[in-house]
Design a protein around this motif. Structure first.
Motif, PDB file in Angstrom:
ATOM      1  N   LEU A  50       0.815  -1.210   0.000  1.00 28.33           N
ATOM      2  CA  LEU A  50       0.000   0.000   0.000  1.00 28.33           C
ATOM      3  C   LEU A  50       0.852   1.266   0.000  1.00 28.33           C
ATOM      4  O   LEU A  50       0.549   2.225  -0.708  1.00 28.33           O
ATOM      5  N   VAL A  51       1.921   1.262   0.790  1.00 31.08           N
ATOM      6  CA  VAL A  51       2.802   2.439   0.847  1.00 31.08           C
ATOM      7  C   VAL A  51       3.459   2.674  -0.511  1.00 31.08           C
ATOM      8  O   VAL A  51       3.491   3.801  -1.011  1.00 31.08           O
ATOM      9  N   LYS A  52       3.964   1.593  -1.129  1.00 28.94           N
ATOM     10  CA  LYS A  52       4.606   1.722  -2.441  1.00 28.94           C
ATOM     11  C   LYS A  52       3.597   2.236  -3.476  1.00 28.94           C
ATOM     12  O   LYS A  52       3.901   3.134  -4.263  1.00 28.94           O
ATOM     13  N   TRP A  53       2.403   1.675  -3.467  1.00 30.97           N
ATOM     14  CA  TRP A  53       1.364   2.106  -4.398  1.00 30.97           C
ATOM     15  C   TRP A  53       0.996   3.572  -4.158  1.00 30.97           C
ATOM     16  O   TRP A  53       0.869   4.360  -5.100  1.00 30.97           O
ATOM     17  N   HIS A  54       0.819   3.956  -2.900  1.00 30.93           N
ATOM     18  CA  HIS A  54       0.443   5.318  -2.535  1.00 30.93           C
ATOM     19  C   HIS A  54       1.503   6.306  -3.011  1.00 30.93           C
ATOM     20  O   HIS A  54       1.179   7.353  -3.597  1.00 30.93           O
ATOM     21  N   ASN A  63      -4.898  11.222  -7.277  1.00 26.29           N
ATOM     22  CA  ASN A  63      -5.534  11.097  -5.968  1.00 26.29           C
ATOM     23  C   ASN A  63      -5.734   9.607  -5.686  1.00 26.29           C
ATOM     24  O   ASN A  63      -6.511   8.949  -6.389  1.00 26.29           O
ATOM     25  N   PRO A  64      -5.063   9.063  -4.677  1.00 23.79           N
ATOM     26  CA  PRO A  64      -5.122   7.618  -4.453  1.00 23.79           C
ATOM     27  C   PRO A  64      -6.443   7.095  -3.884  1.00 23.79           C
ATOM     28  O   PRO A  64      -6.784   5.939  -4.119  1.00 23.79           O
ATOM     29  N   LEU A  65      -7.184   7.907  -3.178  1.00 21.99           N
ATOM     30  CA  LEU A  65      -8.396   7.414  -2.520  1.00 21.99           C
ATOM     31  C   LEU A  65      -9.426   6.827  -3.485  1.00 21.99           C
ATOM     32  O   LEU A  65      -9.894   5.700  -3.267  1.00 21.99           O
ATOM     33  N   PRO A  66      -9.804   7.520  -4.542  1.00 20.77           N
ATOM     34  CA  PRO A  66     -10.794   6.926  -5.450  1.00 20.77           C
ATOM     35  C   PRO A  66     -10.292   5.633  -6.101  1.00 20.77           C
ATOM     36  O   PRO A  66     -11.070   4.705  -6.309  1.00 20.77           O
ATOM     37  N   LEU A  67      -9.008   5.572  -6.388  1.00 22.79           N
ATOM     38  CA  LEU A  67      -8.451   4.345  -6.977  1.00 22.79           C
ATOM     39  C   LEU A  67      -8.500   3.190  -5.993  1.00 22.79           C
ATOM     40  O   LEU A  67      -8.831   2.062  -6.367  1.00 22.79           O
ATOM     41  N   LEU A  68      -8.162   3.473  -4.749  1.00 26.27           N
ATOM     42  CA  LEU A  68      -8.213   2.427  -3.732  1.00 26.27           C
ATOM     43  C   LEU A  68      -9.642   1.955  -3.517  1.00 26.27           C
ATOM     44  O   LEU A  68      -9.909   0.746  -3.432  1.00 26.27           O
ATOM     45  N   ILE A  69     -10.564   2.889  -3.480  1.00 29.54           N
ATOM     46  CA  ILE A  69     -11.975   2.535  -3.299  1.00 29.54           C
ATOM     47  C   ILE A  69     -12.465   1.666  -4.451  1.00 29.54           C
ATOM     48  O   ILE A  69     -13.121   0.648  -4.242  1.00 29.54           O
ATOM     49  N   ARG A  70     -12.137   2.062  -5.673  1.00 29.71           N
ATOM     50  CA  ARG A  70     -12.552   1.269  -6.830  1.00 29.71           C
ATOM     51  C   ARG A  70     -11.928  -0.127  -6.796  1.00 29.71           C
ATOM     52  O   ARG A  70     -12.596  -1.126  -7.069  1.00 29.71           O
ATOM     53  N   SER A  71     -10.656  -0.209  -6.439  1.00 25.87           N
ATOM     54  CA  SER A  71      -9.975  -1.506  -6.385  1.00 25.87           C
ATOM     55  C   SER A  71     -10.557  -2.396  -5.291  1.00 25.87           C
ATOM     56  O   SER A  71     -10.732  -3.598  -5.494  1.00 25.87           O
ATOM     57  N   LEU A  72     -10.851  -1.823  -4.146  1.00 25.43           N
ATOM     58  CA  LEU A  72     -11.479  -2.600  -3.075  1.00 25.43           C
ATOM     59  C   LEU A  72     -12.862  -3.084  -3.483  1.00 25.43           C
ATOM     60  O   LEU A  72     -13.268  -4.196  -3.134  1.00 25.43           O
ATOM     61  N   THR A  73     -13.585  -2.274  -4.233  1.00 27.19           N
ATOM     62  CA  THR A  73     -14.893  -2.677  -4.744  1.00 27.19           C
ATOM     63  C   THR A  73     -14.742  -3.864  -5.685  1.00 27.19           C
ATOM     64  O   THR A  73     -15.532  -4.808  -5.637  1.00 27.19           O
ATOM     65  N   GLU A  74     -13.719  -3.833  -6.536  1.00 23.04           N
ATOM     66  CA  GLU A  74     -13.486  -4.921  -7.488  1.00 23.04           C
ATOM     67  C   GLU A  74     -13.195  -6.249  -6.800  1.00 23.04           C
ATOM     68  O   GLU A  74     -13.472  -7.306  -7.357  1.00 23.04           O
ATOM     69  N   ASN A  99     -16.761  14.566  -6.680  1.00 14.66           N
ATOM     70  CA  ASN A  99     -16.012  14.963  -7.866  1.00 14.66           C
ATOM     71  C   ASN A  99     -15.268  13.787  -8.481  1.00 14.66           C
ATOM     72  O   ASN A  99     -15.264  13.615  -9.697  1.00 14.66           O
ATOM     73  N   GLN A 100     -14.625  12.974  -7.668  1.00 15.51           N
ATOM     74  CA  GLN A 100     -13.879  11.836  -8.194  1.00 15.51           C
ATOM     75  C   GLN A 100     -14.821  10.808  -8.801  1.00 15.51           C
ATOM     76  O   GLN A 100     -14.530  10.242  -9.849  1.00 15.51           O
ATOM     77  N   ASN A 101     -15.948  10.550  -8.150  1.00 22.23           N
ATOM     78  CA  ASN A 101     -16.910   9.598  -8.704  1.00 22.23           C
ATOM     79  C   ASN A 101     -17.479  10.106 -10.021  1.00 22.23           C
ATOM     80  O   ASN A 101     -17.710   9.331 -10.948  1.00 22.23           O
ATOM     81  N   LYS A 102     -17.703  11.413 -10.137  1.00 26.49           N
ATOM     82  CA  LYS A 102     -18.186  11.995 -11.391  1.00 26.49           C
ATOM     83  C   LYS A 102     -17.156  11.798 -12.489  1.00 26.49           C
ATOM     84  O   LYS A 102     -17.489  11.390 -13.605  1.00 26.49           O
ATOM     85  N   LYS A 103     -15.874  12.049 -12.182  1.00 28.58           N
ATOM     86  CA  LYS A 103     -14.819  11.863 -13.171  1.00 28.58           C
ATOM     87  C   LYS A 103     -14.735  10.408 -13.608  1.00 28.58           C
ATOM     88  O   LYS A 103     -14.610  10.115 -14.795  1.00 28.58           O
ATOM     89  N   LEU A 104     -14.809   9.482 -12.639  1.00 32.51           N
ATOM     90  CA  LEU A 104     -14.758   8.061 -12.984  1.00 32.51           C
ATOM     91  C   LEU A 104     -15.967   7.652 -13.814  1.00 32.51           C
ATOM     92  O   LEU A 104     -15.836   6.895 -14.777  1.00 32.51           O
ATOM     93  N   SER A 105     -17.137   8.163 -13.469  1.00 30.44           N
ATOM     94  CA  SER A 105     -18.339   7.847 -14.238  1.00 30.44           C
ATOM     95  C   SER A 105     -18.242   8.369 -15.662  1.00 30.44           C
ATOM     96  O   SER A 105     -18.595   7.665 -16.613  1.00 30.44           O
ATOM     97  N   ASP A 106     -17.767   9.605 -15.812  1.00 30.89           N
ATOM     98  CA  ASP A 106     -17.596  10.177 -17.147  1.00 30.89           C
ATOM     99  C   ASP A 106     -16.594   9.373 -17.963  1.00 30.89           C
ATOM    100  O   ASP A 106     -16.817   9.081 -19.137  1.00 30.89           O
ATOM    101  N   PHE A 107     -15.487   9.021 -17.335  1.00 34.49           N
ATOM    102  CA  PHE A 107     -14.459   8.236 -18.010  1.00 34.49           C
ATOM    103  C   PHE A 107     -15.028   6.888 -18.459  1.00 34.49           C
ATOM    104  O   PHE A 107     -14.871   6.481 -19.602  1.00 34.49           O
ATOM    105  N   ASN A 108     -15.713   6.191 -17.552  1.00 38.11           N
ATOM    106  CA  ASN A 108     -16.292   4.885 -17.887  1.00 38.11           C
ATOM    107  C   ASN A 108     -17.341   4.993 -18.987  1.00 38.11           C
ATOM    108  O   ASN A 108     -17.439   4.119 -19.850  1.00 38.11           O
TER     109      ASN A 108
END
Length: 130
Positions: A50-54, A63-74, A99-108
């Motif tokens: 986690l430290v290396k990834w962060h 921003n690592p939080l939305p990525l971590l949340i998405r990965s944990l969801t997966e 804001n991050q969820n909106k960006k991810l939704s738009d991207f997807n």
């Protein structure tokens, strides 16, 4: 999210840590290195991962939080997603996650359009934005 928080989180991740590592972009060789460095200490493997990834995410201004949340969801760790959302949600407006969820939704949505051939000519726009 600091090193102490990631250490606490590593205790909760448990045996799904390899699945999470793959979702975060780690390769087999990197996981082998972590296992060799901490052969009898899975929480330390997870914390180091986690430290290396962060550090890598921050180095690339991500921003690592939305990525971590998405990965944990997966990897179906909704309990940890909820914990992180509670620990880091801003009580006044929650704009960070909105804001991050909106960006991810738009991207997807753009990826989905392109993948299914519904966006003729949008490929150039898509590549230009990301």
């Amino acid at each position: 999210m600091d090193v102490k928080y990631m250490g606490q989180l590593s205790l909760d991740i448990g045996k799904e840590w390899c699945l999470l590592a793959y979702q975060l972009g780690f390769r087999d060789s990197q996981l082998d290195h972590l296992r060799a460095a901490f052969p009898y200490n899975t929480p330390q493997c997870v914390a180091s991962m986690l430290v290396k990834w962060h550090e890598t995410a921050l180095k690339h201004h991500i921003n690592p939080l939305p990525l971590l949340i998405r990965s944990l969801t997966e990897v179906d760790r909704y309990d940890l997603v909820q914990k992180i959302n509670c620990d880091f949600d801003e009580p006044d407006d929650g704009s960070l996650f909105n804001n991050q969820n909106k960006k991810l939704s738009d991207f997807n949505a753009k990826v989905k359009k392109i993948r299914f051939g519904q966006a003729q000519g949008d490929m150039q726009m898509f590549l230009g934005e990301y």
